[in-house]
Design an enzyme around this catalytic site. Structure first.
Site, short mmCIF file in Angstrom:
data_model
loop_
_atom_site.label_atom_id
_atom_site.label_comp_id
_atom_site.label_asym_id
_atom_site.label_seq_id
_atom_site.Cartn_x
_atom_site.Cartn_y
_atom_site.Cartn_z
N ARG A 170 51.90 63.05 16.81
CA ARG A 170 52.39 61.76 17.60
C ARG A 170 51.66 61.66 18.96
O ARG A 170 50.55 62.48 19.04
CB ARG A 170 53.90 62.17 17.90
N VAL A 189 47.64 76.07 17.99
CA VAL A 189 46.56 76.35 18.61
C VAL A 189 46.49 77.87 19.28
O VAL A 189 45.48 78.28 19.77
CB VAL A 189 46.29 75.42 20.13
N ASN A 200 43.98 68.53 22.96
CA ASN A 200 44.98 67.56 23.40
C ASN A 200 46.41 68.20 23.52
O ASN A 200 46.97 67.93 24.21
CB ASN A 200 44.96 66.35 22.50
N TYR A 260 53.83 73.46 34.36
CA TYR A 260 52.98 72.35 33.91
C TYR A 260 51.61 72.07 34.69
O TYR A 260 50.62 72.16 34.03
CB TYR A 260 53.74 71.03 33.68
N1 LIG Z 1 52.05 61.51 28.07
C1 LIG Z 1 51.77 61.51 29.13
O1 LIG Z 1 52.40 60.97 30.32
C2 LIG Z 1 50.78 62.38 29.55
C3 LIG Z 1 50.04 62.55 30.94
C4 LIG Z 1 49.35 63.46 31.39
C5 LIG Z 1 48.62 64.26 30.33
N2 LIG Z 1 49.21 64.56 28.98
C6 LIG Z 1 48.60 65.50 28.11
O2 LIG Z 1 48.32 64.72 26.99
C7 LIG Z 1 48.43 65.63 25.78
C8 LIG Z 1 49.37 64.97 24.64
O3 LIG Z 1 50.64 64.79 25.21
P1 LIG Z 1 51.57 63.68 24.48
O4 LIG Z 1 52.43 63.27 25.66
O5 LIG Z 1 50.94 62.92 23.54
O6 LIG Z 1 52.77 64.89 24.04
P2 LIG Z 1 53.38 64.83 22.78
O7 LIG Z 1 54.05 63.26 22.27
O8 LIG Z 1 54.65 65.69 23.04
O9 LIG Z 1 52.91 65.54 21.38
C9 LIG Z 1 52.40 66.68 21.62
C10 LIG Z 1 51.61 67.03 20.24
O10 LIG Z 1 51.20 68.36 20.38
C11 LIG Z 1 51.64 69.47 19.18
N3 LIG Z 1 51.70 70.63 19.28
C12 LIG Z 1 52.80 71.16 19.88
N4 LIG Z 1 52.53 72.76 19.82
C13 LIG Z 1 51.37 72.49 19.16
C14 LIG Z 1 50.74 73.71 18.63
N5 LIG Z 1 51.18 74.97 19.14
N6 LIG Z 1 49.58 73.67 18.14
C15 LIG Z 1 49.30 72.34 17.79
N7 LIG Z 1 49.86 71.40 17.97
C16 LIG Z 1 50.93 71.51 18.90
C17 LIG Z 1 52.75 68.40 18.60
O11 LIG Z 1 53.04 68.57 17.38
P3 LIG Z 1 54.27 68.97 16.56
O12 LIG Z 1 55.35 68.12 16.96
O13 LIG Z 1 54.02 69.08 15.25
O14 LIG Z 1 54.39 70.49 17.20
C18 LIG Z 1 52.45 66.86 18.98
O15 LIG Z 1 51.59 66.55 17.96
C19 LIG Z 1 49.09 66.98 26.27
O16 LIG Z 1 47.86 68.05 26.62
C20 LIG Z 1 49.73 66.35 27.97
O17 LIG Z 1 49.98 67.46 28.74
C21 LIG Z 1 50.25 63.54 28.54
#
Ligand SMILES: NC(=O)c1ccc[n+]([C@@H]2O[C@H](COP(=O)([O-])OP(=O)(O)OC[C@H]3O[C@@H](n4cnc5c(N)ncnc54)[C@H](OP(=O)(O)O)[C@@H]3O)[C@@H](O)[C@H]2O)c1
Length: 247
Positions: free
Chosen positions: A17, A66, A92, A157
């Site tokens: 996602r 990971v 990611n 975080y």
């Molecule tokens: N969204 C923001 O506002 C924002 C801002 C700055 C930085 N970021 C960074 O962007 C990246 C993606 O964030 P997001 O917002 O897209 O998060 P998200 O919607 O919560 O998605 C996280 C993803 O990581 C996967 N995941 C969790 N644990 C895992 C593991 N042990 N091994 C492999 N995959 C795993 C989840 O899969 P499952 O559900 O299958 O576990 C999910 O697909 C992160 O590093 C976050 O810190 C996001």
């Protein structure tokens, strides 16, 4: 028109996602074959596969954490057989947790640090061992504004994302001699994903300080990620690029 990632083989972690899925879709649109990981969300992973395939690209989903080096190793062996290796890694996968310092337990700290920092290290180490042999590759770590600027974010975080920035610099220096570039893309607050359940006052504060006055979209970040790992971005390494609408 030539696509930015034509002929490339990419692995994106955490893509069932959110930003990971958007990166998979955009990389596919840009001509890459796309492998991705997730840990639990089988249905979400199936949606990611269909988005990659709708863009006309080959998709390979792996339920590989990971934090599981053995499973990562067998995935990479599988990809070597199927694709003869990888050109691009995007670290990611990441989590957050909206808790103030006083309520943070040691286990909370460990979980977030492990997934965000150690998970990126473990995957990068496994992939880079192979890229070093081929003397080519691009790695993009997804950091965060919270790891670069002083802003109200959960301390574990922020610390984990600052570690990702340091990891980027250390890796970039070490593998440059093998023709590999390593950068970090640090988004501000996005429309979806880890920042979704923020308390309203934090969202309002972000929007008050953000010059563009809105949250970033997953698509905007994914499109810039495609440029960062492309051959067109040939003279940048060790960099952390903020993409935050101007804070
Ligand atoms: N969204 C923001 O506002 C924002 C801002 C700055 C930085 N970021 C960074 O962007 C990246 C993606 O964030 P997001 O917002 O897209 O998060 P998200 O919607 O919560 O998605 C996280 C993803 O990581 C996967 N995941 C969790 N644990 C895992 C593991 N042990 N091994 C492999 N995959 C795993 C989840 O899969 P499952 O559900 O299958 O576990 C999910 O697909 C992160 O590093 C976050 O810190 C996001």
């Amino acid at each position: 028109m030539t696509r930015q990632l034509a002929g490339k083989r990419a692995l994106i972690t955490g893509a069932s996602r959110g930003l990971g899925r958007a990166i998979c879709r955009v990389f596919a649109e840009e001509g890459a074959r796309v492998a991705f990981t997730y840990s639990r969300d089988v249905e979400g992973a199936a949606t990611t596969v269909s988005e990659i395939e709708s863009a006309g690209a080959e998709a390979r989903p792996y339920a590989v954490s990971v934090l599981d080096p053995a499973a990562t190793e067998s995935m990479l062996k599988h990809l070597e057989t199927a694709w003869d290796g990888l050109d691009i890694l995007v670290n990611n996968a990441g989590i957050s947790q909206n808790l103030p310092l006083a309520l943070l337990e040691e286990e909370d700290w460990d979980r977030v640090m492990d997934l965000n920092a150690k998970g990126s290290f473990l995957t990068a180490r496994a992939v880079l061992r192979r890229m070093i042999r081929k003397k080519a590759g691009a790695v993009l770590n997804i950091g965060s504004l919270a790891g670069v600027r002083m802003l109200e974010a959960p301390v574990h975080y922020s610390a984990s994302k600052a570690a990702v920035r340091g990891l980027t610099q250390g890796l970039a220096k070490e593998v440059a001699r093998h023709g590999i570039r390593v950068n970090c893309l640090a988004p501000g607050l996005l429309e979806d994903g880890v920042g979704k359940n923020l308390p309203p006052y934090r969202l309002a504060e972000y929007l008050r300080h953000c010059a563009l006055g809105r949250l970033g979209t997953l698509d905007e970040v994914a499109r810039f990620a495609a440029f960062l790992v492309s051959d067109a971005n040939s003279y940048m390494s060790g960099e952390t690029i903020l993409m935050d609408g101007g804070l």
